[in-house]
Design an enzyme around this catalytic site. Structure first.
Site: not given
Ligand code: E4P
Length: 214
Positions: A82-83
């Site tokens: 997850i960025k």
């Protein structure tokens, strides 16, 4: 150092996946828009092509909202990272996601202090942006210096967070990412395609082809 592809265009990922050297993929909202498919569809297709970390960026929002979106993507595939944007809400989200065992990549990092906050929160990766930093400072090594400083600090204090050198515009940036000690360079398709080229290789091949006919 590992090489990631910095693109969401499926035909590009299909091609580079066959080289056997691309260990992961990073995307962002701009790259997703350019790909012409949704983030959801991009993740479905990319995870089938590359068996390695694939970054999916959540929209900037409150920590709670980012955590909720992160849980949905993390549940889809074990390789999805997850960025999270480098904001205080982002740092809060990373702290919580780390405790939940969800991998994160803190993006839009331009300074050592931002990288320290992200690493202290437990980020799996931080993404300092070489190209955009060089653009801002009108230099050719501001990005390199930040990556090098982050690496030194992480080594000194034993942070496990890996550095993804991002916003790579040309071969010199790939070289700088390596020399600065980045763990990963995420490289656009156009630059990946330049990496095997050299005028003397072409010239040498031409001569060998001619001589092999003699
Ligand atoms: C990757 O993680 C970044 O989002 C990307 O490298 C940014 O590149 P740009 O500065 O060329 O948009």
């Amino acid at each position: 150092m590992k090489l990631f592809a910095d693109t969401a265009i499926i035909s590009e990922i299909e091609e580079v996946s066959k080289w056997g050297i691309i260990a992961g993929v990073t995307t962002n909202p701009t790259l997703i828009a350019r790909s012409g498919i949704s983030l959801d569809e991009a993740m479905n297709q990319i995870t089938k092509l590359i068996d390695g970390p694939i970054s999916a960026e959540v929209a900037e929002a409150s920590a709670e909202e980012m955590i909720a979106e992160a849980k949905v993507y993390a549940a889809k595939n074990k390789n999805i990272v997850i960025k999270i944007p480098m904001t205080m809400e982002g740092v809060k989200a990373v702290s919580r996601l780390t405790k939940l065992g969800i991998k994160t990549n803190v993006t839009l990092v331009f300074s050592t202090s931002q990288a320290i906050m992200a690493a202290t929160a437990g980020a799996t990766y931080v993404s300092p942006f070489l190209g955009r930093l060089d653009d801002l400072t009108k230099t050719t090594d501001a990005g390199f210096k930040v990556v090098k400083d982050i690496k030194d600090i992480f080594n000194t204090y034993g942070f496990k967070t890996q550095i993804i050198a991002a916003s790579i515009r040309h071969l010199e940036h790939v070289d700088q990412a390596m020399k600065a000690g980045a763990d990963i360079a995420t490289i656009p398709y156009k630059v990946l395609k330049e990496m095997d080229k050299h005028v003397l290789t072409d010239d040498g091949l031409r001569r060998f082809r001619e001589d092999s006919k003699k």
